[in-house]
Design an enzyme around this catalytic site. Structure first.
Site, PDB file in Angstrom:
ATOM      1  N   ASP A  83       0.846  -1.221  -0.091  1.00 26.24           N
ATOM      2  CA  ASP A  83       0.033  -0.031  -0.148  1.00 26.24           C
ATOM      3  C   ASP A  83       0.735   1.171   0.021  1.00 26.24           C
ATOM      4  O   ASP A  83       0.319   2.376   0.089  1.00 26.24           O
ATOM      5  CB  ASP A  83      -0.947  -0.077   1.239  1.00 26.24           C
ATOM      6  CG  ASP A  83      -2.070  -1.110   1.000  1.00 26.24           C
ATOM      7  OD1 ASP A  83      -2.750  -1.054  -0.304  1.00 26.24           O
ATOM      8  OD2 ASP A  83      -2.552  -1.559   1.814  1.00 26.24           O
ATOM      9  N   ASP A 110      -6.865  -3.686  -6.308  1.00 27.82           N
ATOM     10  CA  ASP A 110      -6.668  -2.252  -5.601  1.00 27.82           C
ATOM     11  C   ASP A 110      -5.344  -1.847  -5.785  1.00 27.82           C
ATOM     12  O   ASP A 110      -4.741  -0.617  -5.556  1.00 27.82           O
ATOM     13  CB  ASP A 110      -6.483  -2.383  -4.175  1.00 27.82           C
ATOM     14  CG  ASP A 110      -7.889  -3.233  -3.353  1.00 27.82           C
ATOM     15  OD1 ASP A 110      -8.207  -4.031  -4.377  1.00 27.82           O
ATOM     16  OD2 ASP A 110      -8.349  -2.733  -2.611  1.00 27.82           O
TER      17      ASP A 110
HETATM   18  N1  GLY Z   1      -7.766  -2.505   0.119  1.00 26.48           N
HETATM   19  C1  GLY Z   1      -8.494  -1.170  -0.141  1.00 26.48           C
HETATM   20  C2  GLY Z   1      -9.958  -1.071  -0.060  1.00 26.48           C
HETATM   21  O1  GLY Z   1     -10.437  -1.494   0.753  1.00 26.48           O
HETATM   22  O2  GLY Z   1     -10.348  -0.469  -1.017  1.00 26.48           O
END
Ligand code: GLY
Length: 402
Positions: free
Chosen positions: A119, A179
């Protein structure tokens, strides 16, 4: 006689209502955008004042008791609030916005050494990346380079992608989530200002693998694809935050749309543009898209129309659609821009936009973080606010060009 008077009064009232309804004008879009930006500025300054003396705290959401919930640098959302402050400062160069943008950006610095998660783009590009773009502060550049090295350490040559998570509840060997497309811009940006091709190559390889393996024939996306680390091929396709393995989790579709639009901008690869346009078609033509264009948390949620909405998905989509609408000049581009406008108008209405001081100083209401995990349902979320502000600024830039 009484009956006649009643009928006449009723007819007059009906005509009056019809006239006032048809003469009720929509607020000009530029005014809607300014309203949203002013509210976001106000709310964010209050949020910053509240957290100023709470060492290391960054806003996340509100809990079930209605209290503000915060995190430190290590939560995936740590960069959104500082990023939002940078965007608002760029829009309106007030010194208080800059002071707080710097203060909250510094709280994310330790993320540059994280190697257990993918992330880092969310964390560092939103905070340090926006800060560097706007101020050219050389210290910010150092943090970004270190962070890009940490993120690249998760790249696997055999798979050709960056590993998303280290946890593996379902026998995943090498999980990659949709994501993760959003973290690639961090690498392409650092590649551009350092001249290190390796970062761009990793980003393009990851986007190519995801394009090949994450999508169904209708261009909807799986959430999780796990790769076999010996063969480098996908061995499991599942969901984690969506309704079911075969459903279209709304924020996942938003990440995919934004990710391929951004990767076309960054790399110029035509396949990414086509992918983004096909994802846009899937979203805009979906029969379960509600009339206000703020999606339910999953396009296949079983209790539609009673399912919770996800304002964050609408904000991410709107921001991406504005950019995508400028990449070609055809009917689909017009439809993309129209959908973004509808989403911005809805998000800026009383239903979704917090009134002053409401909602613990978050900007938007009604997002859903992790429905199957029974967490963050119908709440404000820092990333909904970030992408809403980005969408407003993109729309304002476009309106100013006309
Ligand atoms: N993992 C990032 C989201 O919840 O979109």
């Amino acid at each position: 006689m009484k009956n006649l008077i009643f009928k006449s009064l009723f007819a007059a009232a009906a005509i009056f209502m019809l006239c006032s309804f048809s003469s009720k004008k929509e607020m000009p879009l530029a005014k809607v955008v300014e309203l949203g930006l002013n509210r976001a500025t106000n709310q964010s300054l209050h949020m910053a004042q509240e957290l100023e003396h709470k060492e290391g705290s960054l806003p996340k959401t509100i809990n079930k008791k209605g209290e503000l919930e915060t995190s430190d640098y290590s939560w995936w959302c740590s960069g959104f609030f500082p990023g939002e402050l940078w965007l608002l400062y760029e829009n309106n160069p007030r010194q208080d916005l800059k002071k707080y943008a710097e203060m909250f950006t510094a709280r994310v610095e330790k993320a540059k050494d994280i190697k257990y998660s993918h992330d880092l783009g969310f964390m560092l590009l939103c905070s340090y990346g926006n800060g560097y773009r706007i101020t050219h502060n050389p210290l910010y550049k150092e943090v970004l380079i270190q962070g890009a090295r940490s993120l690249s350490s998760r790249y696997n040559e055999k798979v050709g992608a960056i590993r998303s998570w280290d946890f593996s509840p379902k026998k995943w060997q090498f999980p990659v989530i949709i994501d993760n497309m959003m973290n690639l811009e961090f690498l392409t940006q650092v590649s551009k200002f350092t001249g290190e091709d390796k970062f761009m190559e990793i980003a393009v390889s990851h986007a190519d693998k995801t394009l090949k393996n994450h999508f169904r024939p209708d261009y909807s996306s799986y959430h999780v694809v796990s790769y076999d680390t010996i063969t480098g091929l996908p061995h499991i396709r599942q969901t984690h935050q969506g309704y079911s393995d075969e459903s279209a989790w709304s924020r996942g579709q938003a990440w995919a749309l934004y990710g391929y639009t951004m990767m076309y901008r960054e790399s110029g690869k035509k396949a990414y543009l086509e992918q983004a346009r096909n994802i846009a078609r899937f979203i805009m033509n979906h029969p379960n898209m509600p009339s206000d264009k703020v999606p339910y948390w999953d396009f296949n949620a079983p209790d539609i129309p009673n399912a919770p909405r996800d304002a964050s998905a609408a904000a991410i989509m709107a921001s991406a659609l504005i950019e995508l609408s400028q990449m070609q000049n055809d009917e689909l581009s017009k439809q993309c821009l129209l959908l973004a406008e509808q989403q911005i108008r809805s998000l800026t209405s009383d239903k979704y936009l917090s009134t002053k001081g409401e909602n613990r100083n978050f900007v938007l209401k009604h997002s859903t973080g992790h429905f199957p995990g029974k967490s963050e349902i119908d709440v404000p979320l820092s990333y909904a606010d970030y992408y809403y502000v980005e969408a407003l600024i993109r729309m304002k830039t476009l309106l100013n060009k006309k």
